[in-house]
Design an enzyme around this catalytic site. Structure first.
Site, PDB file in Angstrom:
ATOM      1  N   GLU A 119      -3.428   5.266   3.668  1.00  0.00           N
ATOM      2  CA  GLU A 119      -4.070   4.010   3.249  1.00  0.00           C
ATOM      3  C   GLU A 119      -5.590   4.129   3.114  1.00  0.00           C
ATOM      4  OE1 GLU A 119      -2.404   1.119   5.996  1.00  0.00           O
ATOM      5  OE2 GLU A 119      -0.398   1.389   5.176  1.00  0.00           O
ATOM      6  N   ASN A 160      -1.117   8.896   1.204  1.00  0.00           N
ATOM      7  CA  ASN A 160       0.008   7.960   1.247  1.00  0.00           C
ATOM      8  C   ASN A 160      -0.552   6.540   1.283  1.00  0.00           C
ATOM      9  OD1 ASN A 160       2.945   7.580   1.817  1.00  0.00           O
ATOM     10  ND2 ASN A 160       2.247   6.764   3.787  1.00  0.00           N
ATOM     11  N   HIS A 196       7.004  -0.502   0.332  1.00  0.00           N
ATOM     12  CA  HIS A 196       7.325  -1.751   1.032  1.00  0.00           C
ATOM     13  C   HIS A 196       7.342  -2.860  -0.008  1.00  0.00           C
ATOM     14  CE1 HIS A 196       6.824   0.205   4.882  1.00  0.00           C
ATOM     15  NE2 HIS A 196       5.629   0.630   4.519  1.00  0.00           N
ATOM     16  N   GLU A 224       8.251   5.100   2.452  1.00  0.00           N
ATOM     17  CA  GLU A 224       8.473   4.040   3.455  1.00  0.00           C
ATOM     18  C   GLU A 224       9.228   2.858   2.850  1.00  0.00           C
ATOM     19  OE1 GLU A 224       4.873   2.924   5.549  1.00  0.00           O
ATOM     20  OE2 GLU A 224       4.080   4.960   5.523  1.00  0.00           O
ATOM     21  N   ASP A 226      11.276  -0.238   2.056  1.00  0.00           N
ATOM     22  CA  ASP A 226      12.050  -1.345   2.615  1.00  0.00           C
ATOM     23  C   ASP A 226      11.867  -2.524   1.674  1.00  0.00           C
ATOM     24  OD1 ASP A 226       9.501  -2.407   3.410  1.00  0.00           O
ATOM     25  OD2 ASP A 226       9.739  -1.605   5.437  1.00  0.00           O
TER      26      ASP A 226
HETATM   27  C1  XIL Z   1       4.308   0.365  11.345  1.00  0.00           C
HETATM   28  C2  XIL Z   1       5.438   0.510  12.347  1.00  0.00           C
HETATM   29  O1  XIL Z   1       6.668   0.351  11.688  1.00  0.00           O
HETATM   30  C3  XIL Z   1       5.295  -0.508  13.458  1.00  0.00           C
HETATM   31  O2  XIL Z   1       6.252  -0.279  14.481  1.00  0.00           O
HETATM   32  C4  XIL Z   1       3.889  -0.459  14.042  1.00  0.00           C
HETATM   33  O3  XIL Z   1       3.739  -1.497  14.980  1.00  0.00           O
HETATM   34  C5  XIL Z   1       2.836  -0.578  12.959  1.00  0.00           C
HETATM   35  O4  XIL Z   1       3.057   0.414  11.966  1.00  0.00           O
HETATM   36  N1  XIL Z   1       2.557   1.500   6.684  1.00  0.00           N
HETATM   37  C6  XIL Z   1       2.609   2.667   7.407  1.00  0.00           C
HETATM   38  C7  XIL Z   1       3.368   2.709   8.677  1.00  0.00           C
HETATM   39  O5  XIL Z   1       2.103   3.705   6.938  1.00  0.00           O
HETATM   40  O6  XIL Z   1       2.830   3.611   9.602  1.00  0.00           O
HETATM   41  C8  XIL Z   1       3.515   1.338   9.295  1.00  0.00           C
HETATM   42  O7  XIL Z   1       4.376   1.431  10.420  1.00  0.00           O
HETATM   43  C9  XIL Z   1       4.024   0.348   8.278  1.00  0.00           C
HETATM   44  C10 XIL Z   1       3.069   0.233   7.123  1.00  0.00           C
END
Ligand code: XIL
Length: 306
Positions: A119, A160, A196, A224, A226
């Site tokens: 990020e 990422n 996401h 990641e 979802d």
């Molecule tokens: C999130 C985890 O899923 C949580 O358990 C934690 O509290 C915060 O981080 N982007 C990312 C991940 O790169 O590392 C994050 O993971 C979700 C968003």
């Protein structure tokens, strides 16, 4: 390799304590990534005090079960102790390099992909105003990538981020950043789009976007995925959700440079969504009882879930 390997983020406590959870990870996925265990705040909570317990568990599990590991993450603005960045530029640089040497070095040769910087950009495409940028300026990216490569020359090093699935201002800025880093000879091997999503329309230009990073010679991955829906979810919500998962996976499969499609958890039982996005949940391919939702068949095909 033929097509992206399927992976999941792994919840540390669930892997340890929930046998059914562990069995599903073993059965369904070829790639694992620690949801939290490798983040700076977990691995090095205080200067020089390392805690590798959770990270070791994940890497050992992967080796015992023949899975690859995506290391996540070394440099981020979240889940990072303040002491790393707040002691002035010289100290911050020393902490950055020492952290990377310790973590990447410990798992040298055992990690497939590292999300080196997570990020790094804001949605408007400028460098995010992160503690690392404030401490070190824009060079922190190259410093981190160079240190990671020295510590493990065989790991593929990724940038990422979220909101970069489509061709947009932010992904355009990543494209330029990646080109510049490569032109400068900085070791960068991959670009991860987190994936996401809020259910609804799938990201229309995902394929085209992944293709252009592939054309730079980079690997790409959905890292990641979802797809959150407003809760309680209706029947229609979970059907639309399945189509979004399916479309993202199809796009990933269509791109030769795409080597992984990783979901950020597979069951609504262990999910970061409800605590992070008020009013949303049910974002994963299985429900709280590990029953397959339509998204499960969308990702894995129709075979029975035993
Ligand atoms: C999130 C985890 O899923 C949580 O358990 C934690 O509290 C915060 O981080 N982007 C990312 C991940 O790169 O590392 C994050 O993971 C979700 C968003």
């Amino acid at each position: 390799m033929s097509g992206p390997l399927l992976g999941t983020a792994v919840h540390g406590r669930a892997l340890r304590e929930d046998a059914q959870y562990r069995r599903i990870v073993e059965r369904d996925f070829d790639v694992v990534t620690p949801e939290n265990a490798m983040k700076p705040a977990h691995v090095q909570p205080e200067p020089g005090r390392f805690d590798f317990a959770g990270a070791d568990e994940l890497v050992d599990f992967a080796e015992q079960t023949g899975k690859r590991v995506r290391g996540h993450t070394l440099v981020w603005h979240n889940q990072t102790p303040d002491w790393m960045t707040d002691g002035g530029p010289e100290a911050a640089r020393a902490h950055l390099v020492a952290h990377i040497e310790a973590v990447v070095g410990r798992y040298r040769g055992r990690i497939w992909h590292w999300d080196v910087v997570n990020e790094a950009l804001a949605d408007d495409g400028t460098l995010r105003d992160s503690p690392w940028l404030r401490a070190l300026g824009p060079d922190y990216l190259a410093i981190a990538l160079t240190a990671a490569h020295a510590a493990d020359p065989s790991a593929k090093l990724f940038l990422n981020d979220y909101n970069v699935e489509e061709v947009c201002t932010k992904s355009d800025a990543y494209y330029e950043l990646a080109r510049r880093l490569l032109a400068d000879g900085v070791p960068l091997h991959g670009f991860g789009v987190q994936g996401h999503r809020i259910s609804g329309e799938p990201p229309a230009s995902l394929r085209e976007n992944l293709e252009r990073f592939g054309a730079l010679g980079l690997e790409v991955a959905v890292t990641e995925a979802d797809v959150r829906v407003p809760v309680p979810a209706s029947r229609e919500d979970v059907e639309v959700q399945a189509s979004v998962y399916r479309r993202m996976l199809d796009d990933a499969r269509a791109v030769e440079a795409c080597t992984a499609f990783v979901v950020w958890g597979f069951s609504d039982r262990y999910s970061w969504i409800p605590e992070t996005f008020e009013g949303f949940g049910a974002a994963h391919v299985m429900d709280e009882h590990f029953r397959a939702k339509p998204a499960y068949s969308a990702v894995f095909g129709e075979e029975d879930v035993a």
